[in-house]
Design a protein around this motif. Structure first.
Motif, PDB file in Angstrom:
ATOM      1  N   TYR A 175      30.369  41.109  37.085  1.00  0.00           N
ATOM      2  CA  TYR A 175      30.775  40.878  37.759  1.00  0.00           C
ATOM      3  C   TYR A 175      32.086  41.522  39.437  1.00  0.00           C
ATOM      4  O   TYR A 175      32.511  42.536  38.851  1.00  0.00           O
ATOM      5  N   GLN A 176      32.519  40.413  39.640  1.00  0.00           N
ATOM      6  CA  GLN A 176      33.590  40.800  41.212  1.00  0.00           C
ATOM      7  C   GLN A 176      34.569  40.276  40.882  1.00  0.00           C
ATOM      8  O   GLN A 176      34.628  38.911  41.025  1.00  0.00           O
ATOM      9  N   TYR A 177      35.634  41.009  40.234  1.00  0.00           N
ATOM     10  CA  TYR A 177      37.444  40.173  40.307  1.00  0.00           C
ATOM     11  C   TYR A 177      38.175  41.188  40.979  1.00  0.00           C
ATOM     12  O   TYR A 177      37.604  42.002  41.618  1.00  0.00           O
ATOM     13  N   LYS A 178      39.175  40.887  41.879  1.00  0.00           N
ATOM     14  CA  LYS A 178      39.619  41.191  42.510  1.00  0.00           C
ATOM     15  C   LYS A 178      41.689  40.878  41.916  1.00  0.00           C
ATOM     16  O   LYS A 178      41.629  39.525  41.120  1.00  0.00           O
ATOM     17  N   VAL A 179      42.369  41.948  41.472  1.00  0.00           N
ATOM     18  CA  VAL A 179      43.311  41.825  41.143  1.00  0.00           C
ATOM     19  C   VAL A 179      44.442  42.404  42.051  1.00  0.00           C
ATOM     20  O   VAL A 179      44.497  43.401  41.803  1.00  0.00           O
ATOM     21  N   GLN A 180      45.691  41.847  41.684  1.00  0.00           N
ATOM     22  CA  GLN A 180      45.874  42.197  43.211  1.00  0.00           C
ATOM     23  C   GLN A 180      45.788  42.900  44.360  1.00  0.00           C
ATOM     24  O   GLN A 180      46.285  43.921  44.634  1.00  0.00           O
ATOM     25  N   GLY A 181      45.242  42.143  45.033  1.00  0.00           N
ATOM     26  CA  GLY A 181      44.418  42.514  46.232  1.00  0.00           C
ATOM     27  C   GLY A 181      43.282  44.092  45.615  1.00  0.00           C
ATOM     28  O   GLY A 181      43.270  44.146  47.184  1.00  0.00           O
ATOM     29  N   VAL A 182      43.182  44.645  44.496  1.00  0.00           N
ATOM     30  CA  VAL A 182      41.822  45.567  44.497  1.00  0.00           C
ATOM     31  C   VAL A 182      40.730  44.508  44.358  1.00  0.00           C
ATOM     32  O   VAL A 182      40.392  44.278  43.349  1.00  0.00           O
TER      33      VAL A 182
END
Length: 152
Positions: free
Chosen positions: A4-11
Motif C-alpha cells: 500500500y502507499q500512504y501519505k501522512v502529513q505530506g510524507v
C-alpha cells in the motif's frame, strides 16, 4: 503480502504487509521492518489479495526532424517522464548514483547509495523497468519520501 502507499502529513510511505498472525502484523514501512500489535486479531483470509503493481509503459516518442540543441546539457530531472518514483526511505546524503536515464534495471538492483547516520544504504529498484529520470545528484541531501529516480 499486500503493498500500500500512504501519505501522512505530506510524507509518502510504502507499506508492505508481510505476515499477520493473531493480533501481530509484520510490516515493512519504506523498507524498514516493524511488528505492529493490533487491538483485535483479524482473519488473514479476509484481507485483500496483493495488488498487481505495474509500471506504465513508456510512450513512443514522436520522430525528431531536427536534433535538439544542447540536449546533453539538460539535467535529467527536467525531462518529462512517466513511471513510478523510487523514494528515499530515510533522510540522508546521496553518495552514489548508479544509474542513468535509459538504463534497464531489475527488481533488487542497487540504483542509489544513500548515507544516513554514518551508514551506507543501498536503495534498490522495486521492479523491472527502464530509468526514465534521475532526480538527484551525488552530494544532494534528501528527506524521507523524496523522489530519487523514476522507473517506467
Amino acid at each position: 503480502m499486500n503493498k500500500y502507499q500512504y501519505k501522512v502529513q505530506g510524507v509518502d510511505y510504502d507499506v508492505e504487509i508481510v505476515n499477520v498472525e493473531g493480533n501481530v502484523a509484520k510490516v515493512n514501512v519504506n523498507g524498514i521492518p516493524f511488528e505492529v500489535e493490533l487491538k483485535q486479531p483479524i482473519n488473514p483470509a479476509s484481507m485483500l489479495h496483493k495488488p498487481v503493481i505495474t509500471a506504465p509503459k513508456p510512450q513512443q516518442p514522436a520522430p525528431q526532424t531536427a536534433p535538439i540543441a544542447n540536449a546533453a546539457e539538460k539535467p535529467a530531472a527536467n525531462i518529462p517522464t512517466g513511471g513510478t518514483k523510487v523514494t528515499a526511505p530515510l533522510p540522508g546524503t546521496i553518495t552514489e548514483v548508479k544509474v542513468k536515464v535509459g538504463d534497464t534495471v531489475k527488481d533488487g538492483d542497487t540504483v542509489i547509495v544513500l548515507e544516513a547516520m554514518k551508514m551506507q544504504n543501498n536503495i534498490e529498484a522495486e521492479f523491472n523497468g527502464t530509468v526514465t529520470a534521475v532526480l538527484v545528484n551525488k552530494g544532494d541531501t534528501v528527506m524521507e519520501g523524496d523522489a530519487l529516480i523514476t522507473i517506467g
